[in-house]
Design a protein around this motif. Structure first.
Motif, PDB file in Angstrom:
ATOM      1  N   ARG A 205     -32.728  44.575   2.166  1.00  0.00           N
ATOM      2  CA  ARG A 205     -33.234  43.463   2.944  1.00  0.00           C
ATOM      3  C   ARG A 205     -34.290  43.941   3.947  1.00  0.00           C
ATOM      4  O   ARG A 205     -35.304  43.278   4.147  1.00  0.00           O
ATOM      5  N   SER A 208     -37.475  44.403   2.220  1.00  0.00           N
ATOM      6  CA  SER A 208     -38.107  43.129   1.890  1.00  0.00           C
ATOM      7  C   SER A 208     -38.706  42.463   3.128  1.00  0.00           C
ATOM      8  O   SER A 208     -39.506  41.544   3.008  1.00  0.00           O
ATOM      9  N   LEU A 209     -38.312  42.919   4.304  1.00  0.00           N
ATOM     10  CA  LEU A 209     -38.920  42.394   5.526  1.00  0.00           C
ATOM     11  C   LEU A 209     -40.125  43.239   5.942  1.00  0.00           C
ATOM     12  O   LEU A 209     -40.702  43.032   7.003  1.00  0.00           O
ATOM     13  N   GLY A 210     -40.477  44.205   5.105  1.00  0.00           N
ATOM     14  CA  GLY A 210     -41.698  44.967   5.340  1.00  0.00           C
ATOM     15  C   GLY A 210     -41.487  46.280   6.074  1.00  0.00           C
ATOM     16  O   GLY A 210     -42.445  46.892   6.527  1.00  0.00           O
TER      17      GLY A 210
ATOM     18  N   PHE B  67     -39.751  45.408  -6.472  1.00  0.00           N
ATOM     19  CA  PHE B  67     -38.492  46.143  -6.387  1.00  0.00           C
ATOM     20  C   PHE B  67     -38.238  46.863  -7.707  1.00  0.00           C
ATOM     21  O   PHE B  67     -37.424  47.759  -7.803  1.00  0.00           O
ATOM     22  N   ALA B  91     -44.465  43.188   1.307  1.00  0.00           N
ATOM     23  CA  ALA B  91     -43.866  42.301   2.304  1.00  0.00           C
ATOM     24  C   ALA B  91     -44.784  42.178   3.509  1.00  0.00           C
ATOM     25  O   ALA B  91     -44.947  41.100   4.075  1.00  0.00           O
ATOM     26  N   ARG B  97     -39.341  37.830   0.047  1.00  0.00           N
ATOM     27  CA  ARG B  97     -38.360  37.496  -0.975  1.00  0.00           C
ATOM     28  C   ARG B  97     -36.977  37.290  -0.378  1.00  0.00           C
ATOM     29  O   ARG B  97     -36.683  37.748   0.721  1.00  0.00           O
ATOM     30  N   PHE B  99     -32.670  37.358  -1.740  1.00  0.00           N
ATOM     31  CA  PHE B  99     -31.877  38.067  -2.735  1.00  0.00           C
ATOM     32  C   PHE B  99     -30.837  37.147  -3.358  1.00  0.00           C
ATOM     33  O   PHE B  99     -30.396  36.179  -2.754  1.00  0.00           O
ATOM     34  N   GLU B 171     -30.798  33.306   5.442  1.00  0.00           N
ATOM     35  CA  GLU B 171     -31.755  34.150   4.731  1.00  0.00           C
ATOM     36  C   GLU B 171     -33.120  33.481   4.635  1.00  0.00           C
ATOM     37  O   GLU B 171     -34.159  34.133   4.753  1.00  0.00           O
ATOM     38  N   THR B 174     -34.774  33.864   7.948  1.00  0.00           N
ATOM     39  CA  THR B 174     -35.266  35.229   8.122  1.00  0.00           C
ATOM     40  C   THR B 174     -36.554  35.436   7.336  1.00  0.00           C
ATOM     41  O   THR B 174     -37.504  36.059   7.815  1.00  0.00           O
ATOM     42  N   THR B 175     -36.582  34.901   6.117  1.00  0.00           N
ATOM     43  CA  THR B 175     -37.772  35.042   5.274  1.00  0.00           C
ATOM     44  C   THR B 175     -38.950  34.290   5.892  1.00  0.00           C
ATOM     45  O   THR B 175     -40.076  34.780   5.907  1.00  0.00           O
ATOM     46  N   LEU B 178     -41.298  35.852   8.539  1.00  0.00           N
ATOM     47  CA  LEU B 178     -42.427  36.697   8.153  1.00  0.00           C
ATOM     48  C   LEU B 178     -43.709  35.887   8.027  1.00  0.00           C
ATOM     49  O   LEU B 178     -44.771  36.446   7.776  1.00  0.00           O
TER      50      LEU B 178
END
Lengths: 324, 264
Positions: A205, A208-210, B67, B91, B97, B99, B171, B174-175, B178
């Protein structure tokens, strides 16, 4: 909606307590008056190992990385500090700085190779690299092989304060120790510490947040190496020698033992663990009882009875009791 | 005839594709998991990736987010070739992304979960000497995002203690932190109750107005409701692409997938 009521208590326990602050102040006060009753050299040795274990815990408890090579930083710094005092004849604070610098460089070199691996492979790579460093120390002329570096004076702090008096040295140690523990606490409770925790909890995770997780891990590795180096440098200054014992893999194992006994992932855990192990070693050394057997037995008891470590178990019980 | 229509429809739109792949392939040993997949994810639209189990949806998803490294093919993010980039770098460019197994930071509070995502874009990720209070300026934004997914009143709870549906919502928050240009959601509605499904579907539709969304999804009803473009995969290859009406009219799709799925 059920969750809302059920977990209120958990959030509460994670909030910092006023009680904790008071406790810290009491402990610092105790540190100041303790040499009145306890042999200061033992207390200083304790502080060295408590700091070493805290540095190790910064990596294991907060970075989630089990290093089996921390002796390299502890012992490497001890050598550098001793060498600086004896050969370069610099003041003690510069000698310690040289030790920490050596540990940081060593940490960066080992870390660059190790953080690419995870779990047991990470531990094995650190062990292998630390063993290479051990054999380097065994062969290199400046370490004086089996004899080690010895026969130097502690010198004067900043060229002013004579450290040959152990009471003076004690208070210097106490200040450095408290400052270092505070620094570690700050690292853990910093923006960087948050990311470190996030990586530990869910690496995918975090990616994926960079976040380039390897860089953050390397940072933790180098910081941990630096504090381990500080502990090693202080130990060399205290006992006025640096030997192969400090870079031996036993030392890496010992710090793991201390940290696990006390409990990983808390500031107090490794300090308590180091205190227990050093006190036990010190006490048993005069009785003729085999130290390793006693330590092993203690470790087994700990693993069986309180897996979270002494401090970890204490906190857990406290949290459970608070929950009605 | 239908295929011709589909490709004619896609071609002119390629220019405004936020994320596109050509000839995407992945082999694991001798097994060809994904073969020659072309896909365009367009700004402001929801692209649903569907197909029976084992069709390679998750593999395509992981290839697009890097990934997994593709065996062949190219992936373009706007004008940038991202085929060889590391997932964290993508990212940072704006491809976010989620999951399949809901990924949260369990020991952290909800607001901290979102804050972690906000830290890097706000340049507050490496300061090991600053106190945690320096993160407090991220809190209003984090609360806003939690509010958007309906979790504001639980901001201080541990993420691990949330119900499954709420974890998924967290989630998404959180995504969103960004501020992504492309959002890739791996089965965002899986395991949710009906009420949560509707709320989440509305949220995704809402979010998609500002970015491009690709979602792998089993819930055909939701795909029909909010999906604009649909790609159907079967055995690692594209069976057909188009809007819901086109895709559902395709007899091969009915045979391969929808016929059985509709009966559920």
């Amino acid at each position: 909606m059920i969750e809302a009521e059920e977990f209120e208590t958990v959030a509460e326990t994670t909030r910092p307590h006023r009680l904790q602050r008071v406790l810290v102040l009491v402990l610092i006060a105790a540190l100041m008056v303790l040499p009145l009753w306890v042999y200061p050299v033992l207390l200083m040795k304790l502080m060295c190992f408590a700091l070493f274990a805290s540095a190790f815990n910064l990596l294991l408890g907060y970075g989630g990385l089990l290093s089996f090579g921390h002796a390299a930083f502890f012992g490497g710094s001890a050598y550098a500090t001793a060498h600086a005092l004896k050969v370069w004849e610099v003041t003690p604070e510069l000698a310690i700085l040289a030790g920490v610098g050596a540990a940081l460089v060593l940490g960066l070199a080992m870390g660059l190779l190790a953080v690419r691996r995870q779990g047991i492979y990470f531990a094995m790579v650190t062990l292998a690299l630390a063993q290479m460093f051990y054999f380097f120390c065994l062969q290199a002329p400046f370490t004086h092989g089996e004899d080690g570096i010895q026969g130097f004076s502690r010198g004067r702090l900043f060229g002013l304060i004579d450290l040959s008096d152990s009471t003076v040295l004690y208070y210097v140690f106490a200040v450095v120790f408290v400052a270092s523990i505070f620094a570690i606490w700050r690292i853990v409770h910093s923006p960087y510490g948050m990311i470190l925790q996030a990586i530990r909890e869910n690496e995918q995770r975090a990616i994926s947040l960079g976040y380039s997780v390897q860089r953050y891990k390397l940072g933790a590795f180098v910081l941990s190496a630096g504090f381990a180096g500080l502990a090693g440098g202080l130990k060399a200054l205290l006992f006025q020698f640096a030997t192969l014992t400090d870079v031996n893999w036993h030392m890496s194992g010992e710090v793991i033992l201390m940290t696990l006994l006390g409990g990983i992932g808390s500031i107090a855990g490794p300090i308590v663990g180091a205190g227990l192990v050093v006190t036990l070693q010190n006490y048993l050394a005069t009785t003729g009882f085999p130290v390793t057997t006693a330590l092993g037995a203690t470790f087994i008891v700990c693993v069986l009875l309180f897996r979270r470590g002494i401090v970890g178990e204490f906190r857990h019980r406290l949290a459970v009791r608070r929950k009605p | 005839m239908m295929m011709a229509k589909v490709s004619a429809r896609i071609a002119p739109e390629r220019a405004r594709a936020a994320l596109s792949a050509r000839g995407l392939s992945k082999t694991f040993g001798n097994f060809q998991a994904v073969k020659d997949v072309d896909i365009d994810i367009l700004h402001g639209r929801i692209h649903a990736l569907i197909g029976p189990n084992g069709a390679g949806k998750s593999t395509v998803f992981n290839l697009l987010t890097k990934f997994l490294q593709p065996s062949a093919g190219t992936i373009m993010y706007g004008e940038t070739d991202i085929t060889r980039m590391a997932p964290a770098d993508i990212a940072r460019l704006g491809v976010a992304r989620s999951f399949q197994i809901s990924a949260t930071f369990g020991d952290m509070s909800l607001v901290d979960n979102v804050c972690v995502a906000l830290q890097r874009p706000n340049g507050l990720a490496v300061q090991f000497w600053r106190p945690l209070s320096s993160l407090s300026r991220l809190r209003p934004r984090a609360m806003e995002l939690l509010g958007r997914v309906g979790l504001a009143d639980m901001a201080d709870h541990r993420a691990a203690d949330l119900s499954y549906g709420r974890k998924r919502a967290l989630e998404i928050a959180t995504t969103l932190a960004l501020d992504p240009k492309v959002m890739l959601l791996d089965e965002p509605l899986a395991g949710m109750g009906q009420e949560d499904v509707e709320r989440m579907a509305r949220l995704i539709a809402d979010v998609a107005q500002g970015c491009a969304v690709l979602m792998v999804e089993h819930n055909i009803k939701v795909v029909a409701d909010i999906g604009h473009d649909i790609t159907v995969l079967q055995r690692g290859e594209i069976l057909t692409q188009g809007n819901y009406a086109e895709v559902s009219a395709d007899p091969r799709v009915r045979e391969a997938y929808m016929g059985t799925e509709d009966d559920d």
